[in-house]
Design an enzyme around this catalytic site. Sequence first.
Site, PDB file in Angstrom:
ATOM      1  N   ARG A 157      32.083  61.744  74.424  1.00  0.00           N
ATOM      2  CA  ARG A 157      33.133  62.211  73.531  1.00  0.00           C
ATOM      3  C   ARG A 157      34.224  62.831  74.414  1.00  0.00           C
ATOM      4  O   ARG A 157      33.940  63.381  75.479  1.00  0.00           O
ATOM      5  CB  ARG A 157      32.604  63.268  72.560  1.00  0.00           C
ATOM      6  CG  ARG A 157      31.456  62.813  71.671  1.00  0.00           C
ATOM      7  CD  ARG A 157      30.955  63.971  70.813  1.00  0.00           C
ATOM      8  NE  ARG A 157      29.867  63.561  69.931  1.00  0.00           N
ATOM      9  CZ  ARG A 157      28.572  63.666  70.235  1.00  0.00           C
ATOM     10  NH1 ARG A 157      28.201  64.171  71.403  1.00  0.00           N
ATOM     11  NH2 ARG A 157      27.654  63.267  69.373  1.00  0.00           N
ATOM     12  N   LYS A 181      27.225  68.086  71.080  1.00  0.00           N
ATOM     13  CA  LYS A 181      27.278  68.864  69.843  1.00  0.00           C
ATOM     14  C   LYS A 181      26.036  69.748  69.727  1.00  0.00           C
ATOM     15  O   LYS A 181      24.940  69.350  70.091  1.00  0.00           O
ATOM     16  CB  LYS A 181      27.372  67.933  68.631  1.00  0.00           C
ATOM     17  CG  LYS A 181      28.713  67.226  68.500  1.00  0.00           C
ATOM     18  CD  LYS A 181      28.781  66.423  67.220  1.00  0.00           C
ATOM     19  CE  LYS A 181      30.154  65.781  67.024  1.00  0.00           C
ATOM     20  NZ  LYS A 181      30.223  64.993  65.773  1.00  0.00           N
ATOM     21  N   HIS A 248      38.188  57.840  71.369  1.00  0.00           N
ATOM     22  CA  HIS A 248      36.861  57.728  70.764  1.00  0.00           C
ATOM     23  C   HIS A 248      36.416  56.272  70.640  1.00  0.00           C
ATOM     24  O   HIS A 248      35.222  55.981  70.624  1.00  0.00           O
ATOM     25  CB  HIS A 248      36.833  58.402  69.396  1.00  0.00           C
ATOM     26  CG  HIS A 248      35.455  58.798  68.956  1.00  0.00           C
ATOM     27  ND1 HIS A 248      34.704  59.760  69.615  1.00  0.00           N
ATOM     28  CD2 HIS A 248      34.674  58.341  67.947  1.00  0.00           C
ATOM     29  CE1 HIS A 248      33.536  59.894  69.018  1.00  0.00           C
ATOM     30  NE2 HIS A 248      33.491  59.046  68.010  1.00  0.00           N
ATOM     31  N   ARG A 251      34.161  55.246  73.388  1.00  0.00           N
ATOM     32  CA  ARG A 251      32.747  55.601  73.163  1.00  0.00           C
ATOM     33  C   ARG A 251      32.080  54.558  72.267  1.00  0.00           C
ATOM     34  O   ARG A 251      30.957  54.120  72.526  1.00  0.00           O
ATOM     35  CB  ARG A 251      32.672  56.992  72.542  1.00  0.00           C
ATOM     36  CG  ARG A 251      31.278  57.468  72.152  1.00  0.00           C
ATOM     37  CD  ARG A 251      31.375  58.935  71.725  1.00  0.00           C
ATOM     38  NE  ARG A 251      30.280  59.373  70.885  1.00  0.00           N
ATOM     39  CZ  ARG A 251      29.145  59.870  71.361  1.00  0.00           C
ATOM     40  NH1 ARG A 251      28.938  59.948  72.656  1.00  0.00           N
ATOM     41  NH2 ARG A 251      28.202  60.296  70.529  1.00  0.00           N
ATOM     42  N   TYR A 283      26.116  50.917  64.746  1.00  0.00           N
ATOM     43  CA  TYR A 283      26.603  49.916  65.691  1.00  0.00           C
ATOM     44  C   TYR A 283      25.978  48.548  65.459  1.00  0.00           C
ATOM     45  O   TYR A 283      26.537  47.539  65.863  1.00  0.00           O
ATOM     46  CB  TYR A 283      26.360  50.384  67.128  1.00  0.00           C
ATOM     47  CG  TYR A 283      27.179  51.603  67.458  1.00  0.00           C
ATOM     48  CD1 TYR A 283      28.548  51.506  67.696  1.00  0.00           C
ATOM     49  CD2 TYR A 283      26.601  52.865  67.483  1.00  0.00           C
ATOM     50  CE1 TYR A 283      29.310  52.627  67.962  1.00  0.00           C
ATOM     51  CE2 TYR A 283      27.360  53.996  67.753  1.00  0.00           C
ATOM     52  CZ  TYR A 283      28.710  53.868  67.989  1.00  0.00           C
ATOM     53  OH  TYR A 283      29.465  54.982  68.234  1.00  0.00           O
TER      54      TYR A 283
END
Length: 303
Positions: A157, A181, A248, A251, A283
Amino acid sequence: MTGPEARQAWLDWLAHERRASPHTLAAYGADLSDFLGFLTRHLGGEPDLAALGSLRPADLRAFLAERATRDGVGNATRARQLAAVRGFFRFLARHHGLVPLALAGLRGPKVVQPAPRPLTAEQAREVADATGSVENTPLLAARDKALFTLLYGCGLRISEALALDVRNAPRAGTGLRVVGKGSKERVVPVLPAVASAIGTYLALRGHPAPESPLFLGARGERLNPAVAQKALRDYRRLAGLPESATPHALRHSFATHLLGAGGDLRSIQELLGHASLSTTQRYTSVDAVKLLETWQKAHPRAG
């Protein structure tokens, strides 16, 4: 204890016990302010613990309805606000003995997560290699190349990349320790291309102090995400890349290209630092979409 006092106690607990990020604290704090403001109007006065304990699911549904009809808030935001309220009530139940009757059987707004929009491998390499061309000094150009090569090569990120210090600089043959996170740590492998781009950038900086930020802005402070986003936005418009070409998206591209090359979902989950496998499974839908497009273009009966 008043509602605002309970709100602050929950935010303090999130900060110190759960080590929530400043962004999470700000978002949840705003969500609780909206909720308590609604209750003050709804109940005719500022709520205290007794008032919070007497709420019913209908009261929470009224809050969500007002956010939708009066404020025009979409499902995703209302679902996040309901998650904040749930966390708040569970904190009060655990630490103050409140019985969260309002949560009984309550379902939130349905949110359909959009499929990630990755770049092609060629586009991702172009972004990593050439975005720095919009900068006006060799140092800033090398910085941008190092940053975007890192995002694509390691799947970070942008907040994770910009939080790195020089002492944490990626090096080939070693794992890069990343704090994601919820202050969760993970280790990702470092490609030679990433280490090379970082090394070139640091050499131009003249061997900076280990405790200094890895990525610096033009004025010598830690690079702001908005500056990096603007650099990529300027380049993609010059190069004719799609609007989905964002930091982003690199990523997303990292994960999608690994999956397309045969990477297993659990390993990709670890590399991305996802707490839940279901997040990583988004994904697979991208891969399925591309498979369908290939079938439609190639199958003799597809037309």
